[in-house]
Design a protein around this motif. Structure first.
Motif, PDB file in Angstrom:
ATOM      1  N   LEU A 297       0.783  -1.193  -0.151  1.00  0.00           N
ATOM      2  CA  LEU A 297       0.183  -0.112   0.198  1.00  0.00           C
ATOM      3  C   LEU A 297       0.946   1.253  -0.028  1.00  0.00           C
ATOM      4  O   LEU A 297       0.438   2.414  -0.590  1.00  0.00           O
ATOM      5  N   GLU A 298       1.840   1.261   0.585  1.00  0.00           N
ATOM      6  CA  GLU A 298       2.918   2.276   0.827  1.00  0.00           C
ATOM      7  C   GLU A 298       3.478   2.860  -0.611  1.00  0.00           C
ATOM      8  O   GLU A 298       3.737   4.061  -0.850  1.00  0.00           O
ATOM      9  N   VAL A 299       3.558   1.847  -1.751  1.00  0.00           N
ATOM     10  CA  VAL A 299       3.976   2.148  -2.883  1.00  0.00           C
ATOM     11  C   VAL A 299       3.015   3.366  -3.550  1.00  0.00           C
ATOM     12  O   VAL A 299       3.434   4.192  -4.265  1.00  0.00           O
ATOM     13  N   PHE A 300       1.616   3.381  -3.092  1.00  0.00           N
ATOM     14  CA  PHE A 300       0.580   4.365  -3.582  1.00  0.00           C
ATOM     15  C   PHE A 300       0.333   5.415  -2.546  1.00  0.00           C
ATOM     16  O   PHE A 300      -0.352   6.338  -3.074  1.00  0.00           O
ATOM     17  N   GLN A 301       1.054   5.662  -1.534  1.00  0.00           N
ATOM     18  CA  GLN A 301       0.677   6.609  -0.580  1.00  0.00           C
ATOM     19  C   GLN A 301       1.266   7.941  -1.184  1.00  0.00           C
ATOM     20  O   GLN A 301       2.283   7.973  -1.715  1.00  0.00           O
ATOM     21  N   TRP A 302       0.541   8.941  -1.096  1.00  0.00           N
ATOM     22  CA  TRP A 302       0.788  10.234  -1.312  1.00  0.00           C
ATOM     23  C   TRP A 302       0.781  10.277  -2.973  1.00  0.00           C
ATOM     24  O   TRP A 302       1.399  11.270  -3.590  1.00  0.00           O
ATOM     25  N   SER A 303       0.250   9.490  -3.522  1.00  0.00           N
ATOM     26  CA  SER A 303       0.589   9.527  -5.138  1.00  0.00           C
ATOM     27  C   SER A 303      -0.620  10.423  -5.891  1.00  0.00           C
ATOM     28  O   SER A 303      -0.781  10.470  -6.900  1.00  0.00           O
ATOM     29  N   GLY A 304      -1.575  10.864  -4.877  1.00  0.00           N
ATOM     30  CA  GLY A 304      -2.534  11.613  -5.592  1.00  0.00           C
ATOM     31  C   GLY A 304      -3.562  11.000  -6.483  1.00  0.00           C
ATOM     32  O   GLY A 304      -3.869   9.799  -5.994  1.00  0.00           O
ATOM     33  N   ALA A 305      -3.713  11.480  -7.700  1.00  0.00           N
ATOM     34  CA  ALA A 305      -4.515  10.664  -8.814  1.00  0.00           C
ATOM     35  C   ALA A 305      -3.784   9.613  -9.301  1.00  0.00           C
ATOM     36  O   ALA A 305      -4.516   8.831  -9.863  1.00  0.00           O
ATOM     37  N   ASP A 306      -2.738   9.292  -9.273  1.00  0.00           N
ATOM     38  CA  ASP A 306      -1.731   8.388  -9.636  1.00  0.00           C
ATOM     39  C   ASP A 306      -2.056   7.012  -9.024  1.00  0.00           C
ATOM     40  O   ASP A 306      -1.499   6.857  -8.013  1.00  0.00           O
ATOM     41  N   THR A 307      -3.210   6.284  -9.355  1.00  0.00           N
ATOM     42  CA  THR A 307      -3.440   5.142  -8.485  1.00  0.00           C
ATOM     43  C   THR A 307      -2.974   3.802  -9.249  1.00  0.00           C
ATOM     44  O   THR A 307      -3.146   3.008  -8.766  1.00  0.00           O
TER      45      THR A 307
ATOM     46  N   ASP B  76       8.283   2.121 -13.868  1.00  0.00           N
ATOM     47  CA  ASP B  76       9.158   0.874 -13.732  1.00  0.00           C
ATOM     48  C   ASP B  76       9.646   0.824 -12.090  1.00  0.00           C
ATOM     49  O   ASP B  76       9.559  -0.208 -11.663  1.00  0.00           O
ATOM     50  N   ARG B  77      10.016   1.920 -11.521  1.00  0.00           N
ATOM     51  CA  ARG B  77      10.277   1.956 -10.079  1.00  0.00           C
ATOM     52  C   ARG B  77       9.036   1.343  -9.356  1.00  0.00           C
ATOM     53  O   ARG B  77       9.335   0.561  -8.564  1.00  0.00           O
ATOM     54  N   LYS B  78       7.638   1.930  -9.499  1.00  0.00           N
ATOM     55  CA  LYS B  78       6.762   1.530  -8.931  1.00  0.00           C
ATOM     56  C   LYS B  78       6.393  -0.170  -9.189  1.00  0.00           C
ATOM     57  O   LYS B  78       6.070  -0.791  -8.014  1.00  0.00           O
ATOM     58  N   MET B  79       6.569  -0.446 -10.191  1.00  0.00           N
ATOM     59  CA  MET B  79       6.230  -1.760 -10.815  1.00  0.00           C
ATOM     60  C   MET B  79       7.135  -2.844 -10.137  1.00  0.00           C
ATOM     61  O   MET B  79       6.770  -3.809  -9.359  1.00  0.00           O
ATOM     62  N   ALA B  80       8.373  -2.331  -9.742  1.00  0.00           N
ATOM     63  CA  ALA B  80       9.488  -3.263  -9.151  1.00  0.00           C
ATOM     64  C   ALA B  80       9.026  -3.558  -7.727  1.00  0.00           C
ATOM     65  O   ALA B  80       9.142  -4.483  -7.206  1.00  0.00           O
ATOM     66  N   LYS B  81       8.701  -2.350  -7.187  1.00  0.00           N
ATOM     67  CA  LYS B  81       8.299  -2.439  -5.792  1.00  0.00           C
ATOM     68  C   LYS B  81       7.031  -3.236  -5.604  1.00  0.00           C
ATOM     69  O   LYS B  81       6.662  -3.820  -4.668  1.00  0.00           O
ATOM     70  N   VAL B  82       5.932  -2.825  -6.415  1.00  0.00           N
ATOM     71  CA  VAL B  82       4.858  -3.715  -6.343  1.00  0.00           C
ATOM     72  C   VAL B  82       5.184  -5.308  -6.576  1.00  0.00           C
ATOM     73  O   VAL B  82       4.632  -6.128  -5.769  1.00  0.00           O
ATOM     74  N   ARG B  83       5.696  -5.535  -7.454  1.00  0.00           N
ATOM     75  CA  ARG B  83       6.282  -7.115  -7.655  1.00  0.00           C
ATOM     76  C   ARG B  83       6.671  -7.538  -6.360  1.00  0.00           C
ATOM     77  O   ARG B  83       6.499  -8.766  -6.011  1.00  0.00           O
ATOM     78  N   GLU B  84       7.557  -6.879  -5.842  1.00  0.00           N
ATOM     79  CA  GLU B  84       8.302  -7.283  -4.688  1.00  0.00           C
ATOM     80  C   GLU B  84       7.415  -7.665  -3.406  1.00  0.00           C
ATOM     81  O   GLU B  84       7.296  -8.534  -2.708  1.00  0.00           O
ATOM     82  N   GLU B  85       6.733  -6.477  -3.057  1.00  0.00           N
ATOM     83  CA  GLU B  85       5.838  -6.606  -1.905  1.00  0.00           C
ATOM     84  C   GLU B  85       4.687  -7.358  -2.089  1.00  0.00           C
ATOM     85  O   GLU B  85       4.284  -8.125  -1.450  1.00  0.00           O
ATOM     86  N   LEU B  86       4.093  -7.825  -3.451  1.00  0.00           N
ATOM     87  CA  LEU B  86       3.007  -8.532  -3.749  1.00  0.00           C
ATOM     88  C   LEU B  86       3.418  -9.902  -3.469  1.00  0.00           C
ATOM     89  O   LEU B  86       2.898 -10.962  -3.113  1.00  0.00           O
ATOM     90  N   ALA B  87       4.661 -10.133  -4.099  1.00  0.00           N
ATOM     91  CA  ALA B  87       5.294 -11.387  -3.896  1.00  0.00           C
ATOM     92  C   ALA B  87       5.509 -11.715  -2.363  1.00  0.00           C
ATOM     93  O   ALA B  87       5.103 -12.946  -2.021  1.00  0.00           O
ATOM     94  N   ASP B  88       6.024 -10.947  -1.533  1.00  0.00           N
ATOM     95  CA  ASP B  88       5.901 -11.129  -0.261  1.00  0.00           C
ATOM     96  C   ASP B  88       4.840 -11.545   0.420  1.00  0.00           C
ATOM     97  O   ASP B  88       4.329 -12.349   1.320  1.00  0.00           O
ATOM     98  N   VAL B  89       3.403 -10.828   0.129  1.00  0.00           N
ATOM     99  CA  VAL B  89       2.060 -11.203   0.712  1.00  0.00           C
ATOM    100  C   VAL B  89       1.846 -12.487   0.190  1.00  0.00           C
ATOM    101  O   VAL B  89       1.368 -13.308   0.966  1.00  0.00           O
ATOM    102  N   LEU B  90       1.994 -12.985  -1.227  1.00  0.00           N
ATOM    103  CA  LEU B  90       1.735 -14.303  -1.701  1.00  0.00           C
ATOM    104  C   LEU B  90       2.408 -15.523  -0.795  1.00  0.00           C
ATOM    105  O   LEU B  90       2.081 -16.306  -0.628  1.00  0.00           O
ATOM    106  N   ILE B  91       3.765 -15.002  -0.688  1.00  0.00           N
ATOM    107  CA  ILE B  91       4.442 -16.224  -0.100  1.00  0.00           C
ATOM    108  C   ILE B  91       4.120 -16.323   1.354  1.00  0.00           C
ATOM    109  O   ILE B  91       3.795 -17.528   1.657  1.00  0.00           O
ATOM    110  N   TYR B  92       4.044 -15.520   2.207  1.00  0.00           N
ATOM    111  CA  TYR B  92       3.361 -15.604   3.543  1.00  0.00           C
ATOM    112  C   TYR B  92       2.114 -16.094   3.527  1.00  0.00           C
ATOM    113  O   TYR B  92       1.697 -17.108   4.309  1.00  0.00           O
ATOM    114  N   SER B  93       1.048 -15.812   2.593  1.00  0.00           N
ATOM    115  CA  SER B  93      -0.109 -16.315   2.334  1.00  0.00           C
ATOM    116  C   SER B  93      -0.021 -18.092   2.099  1.00  0.00           C
ATOM    117  O   SER B  93      -0.775 -18.886   2.619  1.00  0.00           O
TER     118      SER B  93
END
Length: 111
Positions: free
Chosen positions: A30-40, A45-62
């Motif tokens: 969620l922090e990837v999108f914090q303070w992003s205003g209308a950019d939802t 590339d930087r955001k997508m890399a972070k999304v991939r990393e954090e989403l992978a962590d969520v999925l791994i723990y799940s």
């Protein structure tokens, strides 16, 4: 599971700690999108890399939690989708984002 077991980490993975880890990693996603205003979206590339990393962590723990609890991921996801299908009938929920209570049958429909 193989990654965890090769490091003898199963001993640290109990449902409580795995649930906490899922929540923490979801917050980092969620922090990837914090303070992003209308950019939802995750358009950069930087955001997508972070999304991939954090989403992978969520999925791994799940997946670790499901494994530790003996839950079949395909089964529990299928059951949840079936339940959601009943709560959000496509013909009534199409294009809407209302809470499921908005799609309950009207009292006049229950005859």
């Amino acid at each position: 599971m193989e990654f965890r077991d090769a490091r003898n980490w199963r001993q640290f993975h109990n449902p409580k700690d795995l649930a906490i880890s899922i929540s923490l990693e979801a917050a980092e996603l969620l922090e990837v999108f914090q303070w992003s205003g209308a950019d939802t979206c995750a358009g950069t590339d930087r955001k997508m890399a972070k999304v991939r990393e954090e989403l992978a962590d969520v999925l791994i723990y799940s997946l670790l939690m499901a494994d530790d609890l003996g839950l079949d991921v395909t089964e529990i996801v299928s059951r949840k989708l079936e339940a959601n299908g009943r709560k959000y009938p496509a013909d009534r929920a199409w294009g809407k984002s209302d809470k499921y209570t908005a799609y309950l049958p009207d009292e006049g429909d229950q005859k």
